[in-house]
Design a protein around this motif. Structure first.
Motif, PDB file in Angstrom:
ATOM      1  N   LEU A  86     139.856  11.979 -38.673  1.00 14.79           N
ATOM      2  CA  LEU A  86     140.052  10.590 -39.112  1.00 14.79           C
ATOM      3  C   LEU A  86     141.493  10.131 -38.900  1.00 14.79           C
ATOM      4  O   LEU A  86     141.738   8.960 -38.588  1.00 14.79           O
ATOM      5  CB  LEU A  86     139.659  10.439 -40.578  1.00 14.79           C
ATOM      6  CG  LEU A  86     138.169  10.558 -40.894  1.00 14.79           C
ATOM      7  CD1 LEU A  86     137.933  10.397 -42.393  1.00 14.79           C
ATOM      8  CD2 LEU A  86     137.361   9.525 -40.121  1.00 14.79           C
ATOM      9  N   SER A  89     141.769   9.061 -35.431  1.00 19.20           N
ATOM     10  CA  SER A  89     141.103   7.774 -35.195  1.00 19.20           C
ATOM     11  C   SER A  89     142.021   6.600 -35.535  1.00 19.20           C
ATOM     12  O   SER A  89     141.946   5.538 -34.905  1.00 19.20           O
ATOM     13  CB  SER A  89     139.806   7.685 -36.008  1.00 19.20           C
ATOM     14  OG  SER A  89     140.052   7.366 -37.364  1.00 19.20           O
ATOM     15  N   ALA A 110     135.802   4.384 -33.234  1.00 13.63           N
ATOM     16  CA  ALA A 110     134.458   4.493 -33.817  1.00 13.63           C
ATOM     17  C   ALA A 110     133.878   5.894 -33.616  1.00 13.63           C
ATOM     18  O   ALA A 110     133.281   6.470 -34.544  1.00 13.63           O
ATOM     19  CB  ALA A 110     133.537   3.447 -33.188  1.00 13.63           C
ATOM     20  N   ASN A 113     135.754   8.323 -35.868  1.00 16.02           N
ATOM     21  CA  ASN A 113     135.325   8.118 -37.253  1.00 16.02           C
ATOM     22  C   ASN A 113     133.960   8.739 -37.506  1.00 16.02           C
ATOM     23  O   ASN A 113     133.702   9.305 -38.578  1.00 16.02           O
ATOM     24  CB  ASN A 113     135.272   6.620 -37.579  1.00 16.02           C
ATOM     25  CG  ASN A 113     136.620   6.048 -37.931  1.00 16.02           C
ATOM     26  OD1 ASN A 113     137.563   6.787 -38.225  1.00 16.02           O
ATOM     27  ND2 ASN A 113     136.742   4.739 -37.896  1.00 16.02           N
ATOM     28  N   ASN A 114     133.072   8.619 -36.520  1.00 17.48           N
ATOM     29  CA  ASN A 114     131.739   9.197 -36.656  1.00 17.48           C
ATOM     30  C   ASN A 114     131.811  10.711 -36.793  1.00 17.48           C
ATOM     31  O   ASN A 114     131.170  11.298 -37.680  1.00 17.48           O
ATOM     32  CB  ASN A 114     130.891   8.825 -35.439  1.00 17.48           C
ATOM     33  CG  ASN A 114     129.480   9.374 -35.511  1.00 17.48           C
ATOM     34  OD1 ASN A 114     128.699   9.006 -36.380  1.00 17.48           O
ATOM     35  ND2 ASN A 114     129.151  10.281 -34.604  1.00 17.48           N
ATOM     36  N   LEU A 117     133.455  11.588 -40.190  1.00 19.32           N
ATOM     37  CA  LEU A 117     132.526  11.381 -41.295  1.00 19.32           C
ATOM     38  C   LEU A 117     131.455  12.462 -41.321  1.00 19.32           C
ATOM     39  O   LEU A 117     131.043  12.918 -42.396  1.00 19.32           O
ATOM     40  CB  LEU A 117     131.883   9.999 -41.171  1.00 19.32           C
ATOM     41  CG  LEU A 117     131.038   9.530 -42.360  1.00 19.32           C
ATOM     42  CD1 LEU A 117     131.886   9.456 -43.628  1.00 19.32           C
ATOM     43  CD2 LEU A 117     130.411   8.162 -42.068  1.00 19.32           C
ATOM     44  N   GLN A 157     133.818   1.542 -45.965  1.00 18.24           N
ATOM     45  CA  GLN A 157     134.758   1.286 -44.883  1.00 18.24           C
ATOM     46  C   GLN A 157     134.089   1.445 -43.526  1.00 18.24           C
ATOM     47  O   GLN A 157     134.263   0.612 -42.623  1.00 18.24           O
ATOM     48  CB  GLN A 157     135.941   2.258 -45.006  1.00 18.24           C
ATOM     49  CG  GLN A 157     136.926   2.229 -43.865  1.00 18.24           C
ATOM     50  CD  GLN A 157     137.832   1.029 -43.904  1.00 18.24           C
ATOM     51  OE1 GLN A 157     137.752   0.218 -44.823  1.00 18.24           O
ATOM     52  NE2 GLN A 157     138.701   0.896 -42.919  1.00 18.24           N
ATOM     53  N   THR A 158     133.326   2.503 -43.368  1.00 16.24           N
ATOM     54  CA  THR A 158     132.652   2.773 -42.103  1.00 16.24           C
ATOM     55  C   THR A 158     131.598   1.722 -41.805  1.00 16.24           C
ATOM     56  O   THR A 158     131.500   1.219 -40.667  1.00 16.24           O
ATOM     57  CB  THR A 158     132.002   4.164 -42.131  1.00 16.24           C
ATOM     58  OG1 THR A 158     133.010   5.157 -42.389  1.00 16.24           O
ATOM     59  CG2 THR A 158     131.314   4.476 -40.814  1.00 16.24           C
ATOM     60  N   PHE A 162     131.969  -0.898 -38.669  1.00 17.58           N
ATOM     61  CA  PHE A 162     130.989  -0.865 -37.581  1.00 17.58           C
ATOM     62  C   PHE A 162     130.313  -2.220 -37.400  1.00 17.58           C
ATOM     63  O   PHE A 162     130.227  -2.746 -36.290  1.00 17.58           O
ATOM     64  CB  PHE A 162     129.937   0.212 -37.848  1.00 17.58           C
ATOM     65  CG  PHE A 162     128.903   0.327 -36.758  1.00 17.58           C
ATOM     66  CD1 PHE A 162     129.118   1.169 -35.677  1.00 17.58           C
ATOM     67  CD2 PHE A 162     127.724  -0.400 -36.814  1.00 17.58           C
ATOM     68  CE1 PHE A 162     128.170   1.274 -34.654  1.00 17.58           C
ATOM     69  CE2 PHE A 162     126.776  -0.303 -35.801  1.00 17.58           C
ATOM     70  CZ  PHE A 162     126.999   0.529 -34.724  1.00 17.58           C
TER      71      PHE A 162
END
Length: 251
Positions: A86, A89, A110, A113-114, A117, A157-158, A162
């Motif tokens: 993260l 990112s 993105a 982050n994926n 996460l 947040q995610t 998105f």
């Protein structure tokens, strides 16, 4: 800033944009046109952030592998890996300033982050399975409460990040989606701080004190380096703190 004659006092370097970071002048900590995206990971104070997050991850992993391995071991391993990803990112997107750079940076942001996460959710699953297997308490310690809060904030947040970029029609219009970009950025820095604070709180749990012995001072120094490396690269204009640079509104 501009002189009485209307001539800018500070002129950005060619190809580096007009946005000013919190520390520095216009064009500082900006991606140079024609340079690959991965260079953003070491531009300006990013090297300080990289040193901090590598030290933090190494501290956690060293403590885990120097202790008896068990199901629980995967929890700090996965969570620290998630924070590491993260952090990348954030660093990869911060210096972008042209439409093309922002588009490319957002896609990389993105994907990272994926992956980050995924690591964090896997870490949560591991600790919950471990708790159930040992009839342990859930979400009672400061570390657990802070961790749960961070997971919730990160999930929001995610989702917002998105949808506002990839499905702006959910907000009524593209312009309305763009109007909350700055709040997404601000909340992202808040979530990063919460993630680092959660690691610090983990050092005060009984299990860490009795088994892992991850040092609080090591976590605090590493976390401070991460924030010192990330925050100065924040662009004032992207947070609405300065005059908007010319060009299309973007992330």
């Amino acid at each position: 800033m501009a002189s009485a004659a209307g001539i800018p006092d500070v002129v950005a370097q060619e190809g580096l944009g007009e946005d000013e970071p919190l520390l520095g002048q216009a064009g500082d900590a900006s991606q140079q046109e024609g340079r690959p995206l991965y260079v953003n990971l070491i531009i300006g104070t990013a090297v300080i952030a990289q040193a901090g997050i590598v030290l933090l991850t190494a501290s956690v992993w060293a403590s885990i592998f120097l202790s008896p391995l068990m199901l629980f071991s995967a929890h700090p391993l996965l969570n620290s890996a998630g924070i590491l990803v993260l952090t990348q990112s954030i660093l990869v997107l911060q210096p972008t300033h042209t439409a093309g750079q922002k588009r490319q940076g957002t896609i990389a942001h993105a994907w990272l982050n994926n992956f980050g996460l995924d690591f964090l959710v896997a870490g949560l699953i591991v600790i919950e399975v471990n708790k159930f297997n040992h009839n342990g308490t859930h979400f009672e310690s400061p570390h657990a409460i802070l961790g749960l809060t961070t997971y919730i904030l990160l999930g929001i947040q995610t989702l917002v990040g998105f949808t506002q970029y990839f499905t702006p029609q959910l907000y009524g219009s593209l312009e309305r989606a763009k109007s909350i970009y700055k709040w997404h950025r601000i909340s992202g820095y808040v979530v990063l701080t919460f993630l680092l604070a959660t690691v610090a709180a983990a050092t005060q749990t009984d299990f860490n004190k009795q088994t892992l012995d991850i040092k609080l001072w090591a976590v605090l120094i590493s976390a401070a380096l991460v924030l010192i490396g990330v925050f100065p690269r924040i662009k004032k204009q992207k947070l609405g703190l300065g005059p908007k640079a010319s060009g299309a509104f973007g992330q």
